[in-house]
Design a protein around this motif. Structure first.
Motif, PDB file in Angstrom:
ATOM      1  N   MET A   1      33.455  40.083  69.872  1.00  0.00           N
ATOM      2  CA  MET A   1      35.397  40.152  70.380  1.00  0.00           C
ATOM      3  C   MET A   1      35.356  41.169  68.853  1.00  0.00           C
ATOM      4  O   MET A   1      35.209  40.721  67.289  1.00  0.00           O
ATOM      5  N   ALA A   2      36.945  42.443  68.793  1.00  0.00           N
ATOM      6  CA  ALA A   2      36.859  42.781  67.405  1.00  0.00           C
ATOM      7  C   ALA A   2      37.333  42.052  67.326  1.00  0.00           C
ATOM      8  O   ALA A   2      39.074  41.158  67.859  1.00  0.00           O
ATOM      9  N   ALA A   3      37.834  41.312  65.651  1.00  0.00           N
ATOM     10  CA  ALA A   3      38.857  40.485  65.021  1.00  0.00           C
ATOM     11  C   ALA A   3      39.363  41.033  63.302  1.00  0.00           C
ATOM     12  O   ALA A   3      39.002  40.733  62.273  1.00  0.00           O
TER      13      ALA A   3
ATOM     14  N   ASP B   1      39.030  45.108  60.871  1.00  0.00           N
ATOM     15  CA  ASP B   1      37.997  46.237  60.753  1.00  0.00           C
ATOM     16  C   ASP B   1      37.237  45.581  60.196  1.00  0.00           C
ATOM     17  O   ASP B   1      36.737  44.671  59.293  1.00  0.00           O
ATOM     18  N   ASN B   2      36.125  46.038  60.624  1.00  0.00           N
ATOM     19  CA  ASN B   2      34.432  45.686  60.420  1.00  0.00           C
ATOM     20  C   ASN B   2      34.201  44.042  61.087  1.00  0.00           C
ATOM     21  O   ASN B   2      33.442  43.857  60.134  1.00  0.00           O
ATOM     22  N   PHE B   3      35.060  43.809  61.563  1.00  0.00           N
ATOM     23  CA  PHE B   3      34.198  42.078  61.870  1.00  0.00           C
ATOM     24  C   PHE B   3      34.638  41.831  62.999  1.00  0.00           C
ATOM     25  O   PHE B   3      35.387  42.346  63.679  1.00  0.00           O
ATOM     26  N   TYR B   4      33.515  40.931  64.064  1.00  0.00           N
ATOM     27  CA  TYR B   4      33.336  40.855  65.047  1.00  0.00           C
ATOM     28  C   TYR B   4      33.223  38.956  65.404  1.00  0.00           C
ATOM     29  O   TYR B   4      32.583  38.894  64.247  1.00  0.00           O
ATOM     30  N   VAL B   5      33.822  38.616  66.152  1.00  0.00           N
ATOM     31  CA  VAL B   5      33.029  37.179  67.209  1.00  0.00           C
ATOM     32  C   VAL B   5      32.031  37.273  67.335  1.00  0.00           C
ATOM     33  O   VAL B   5      32.205  38.634  68.561  1.00  0.00           O
ATOM     34  N   ALA B   6      30.668  37.281  67.589  1.00  0.00           N
ATOM     35  CA  ALA B   6      30.009  37.194  68.297  1.00  0.00           C
ATOM     36  C   ALA B   6      29.814  35.759  68.514  1.00  0.00           C
ATOM     37  O   ALA B   6      29.784  34.424  68.464  1.00  0.00           O
ATOM     38  N   GLU B   7      29.121  36.163  70.255  1.00  0.00           N
ATOM     39  CA  GLU B   7      29.524  34.775  71.859  1.00  0.00           C
ATOM     40  C   GLU B   7      27.827  35.209  72.011  1.00  0.00           C
ATOM     41  O   GLU B   7      27.612  35.889  72.666  1.00  0.00           O
ATOM     42  N   ALA B   8      26.764  33.665  71.580  1.00  0.00           N
ATOM     43  CA  ALA B   8      25.796  33.717  72.235  1.00  0.00           C
ATOM     44  C   ALA B   8      25.830  32.674  73.358  1.00  0.00           C
ATOM     45  O   ALA B   8      26.035  31.662  72.970  1.00  0.00           O
ATOM     46  N   GLY B   9      25.537  33.605  74.801  1.00  0.00           N
ATOM     47  CA  GLY B   9      25.482  31.895  75.786  1.00  0.00           C
ATOM     48  C   GLY B   9      23.949  31.835  76.963  1.00  0.00           C
ATOM     49  O   GLY B   9      23.308  33.155  76.418  1.00  0.00           O
ATOM     50  N   GLY B  10      23.671  31.693  76.913  1.00  0.00           N
ATOM     51  CA  GLY B  10      22.991  30.663  77.913  1.00  0.00           C
ATOM     52  C   GLY B  10      23.202  29.336  78.135  1.00  0.00           C
ATOM     53  O   GLY B  10      23.918  28.884  78.871  1.00  0.00           O
TER      54      GLY B  10
ATOM     55  N   ALA C   1      29.254  33.123  65.688  1.00  0.00           N
ATOM     56  CA  ALA C   1      29.087  33.704  64.403  1.00  0.00           C
ATOM     57  C   ALA C   1      29.904  34.738  64.263  1.00  0.00           C
ATOM     58  O   ALA C   1      30.234  35.288  64.599  1.00  0.00           O
ATOM     59  N   PHE C   2      31.098  34.958  63.126  1.00  0.00           N
ATOM     60  CA  PHE C   2      32.377  35.734  62.382  1.00  0.00           C
ATOM     61  C   PHE C   2      31.332  36.694  62.200  1.00  0.00           C
ATOM     62  O   PHE C   2      30.232  35.904  60.300  1.00  0.00           O
TER      63      PHE C   2
END
Length: 171
Positions: free
Chosen positions: A75-77, A79-88, A100-101
């Motif tokens: 998810m964009a947060a 300029d050049n920053f994202y939130v990453a979500e890993a699911g399982g 992770a940011f």
């Protein structure tokens, strides 16, 4: 499951290392997710084994050797920053999502993760984040992505060291 989450894009965060930022439900719906590439290939800056994420709709999937499949959403947060979500699924079969940011440097093809691993200093948490109290690990439950992003940005401003740096390439 732990193997999927370790391998998930830019998220080398295993509970055994320290702790993590997690939720029991996805906080990034496909309507907020960004998936502009067919595949993302990445490895940590030490030149570790390359991992591959494959786009399916507005998210990515990663497959473990044992056939388990995990999802990764960005998810964009800013300029050049994202939130990453890993699911399982965790060892008990319960859905788990780790965060992770990320600060992306498109010129260097690096992704730097902040606040992927929770530590002993992550005790004074704002609303939207709370201690999960899971064993001896400092695990932080994320109830609000805004609170998580604000917390990660504040940590960066105060000089937090990155948790991990990855090299990546896209197709």
């Amino acid at each position: 499951m732990v193997r999927i989450l370790r391998a998930a894009v830019f998220l080398a965060i295993a509970a055994a290392l320290s702790g993590c930022f997690k939720s029991d439900a996805s906080l990034i719906g496909d309507d907020k997710a960004s998936a502009p590439f067919a595949t993302i290939r990445y490895s940590d800056s030490s030149g570790g084994e390359e991992q591959v994420l494959t786009r399916e709709g507005n998210h990515y999937v990663i497959k473990a050797d044992n056939g388990e499949v995990g999802t990764v959403r960005f998810m964009a947060a800013g300029d050049n920053f994202y939130v990453a979500e890993a699911g399982g699924k965790d060892r008990d079969g319960k859905a788990t999502f780790l965060y992770a940011f990320l600060q992306i440097d498109p010129a260097k093809k690096t992704a730097t993760a902040y606040k992927a691993i929770a530590g002993k200093l992550d005790t004074h948490l704002p609303g939207g984040l709370r201690a999960c109290n899971e064993g001896s690990d400092q695990t932080v439950c994320v109830d609000s992505l805004k609170a998580y992003v604000d917390y990660a940005r504040a940590a960066m401003t105060l000089g937090a060291k990155p948790d991990t740096v990855w090299q990546y390439r896209t197709e």
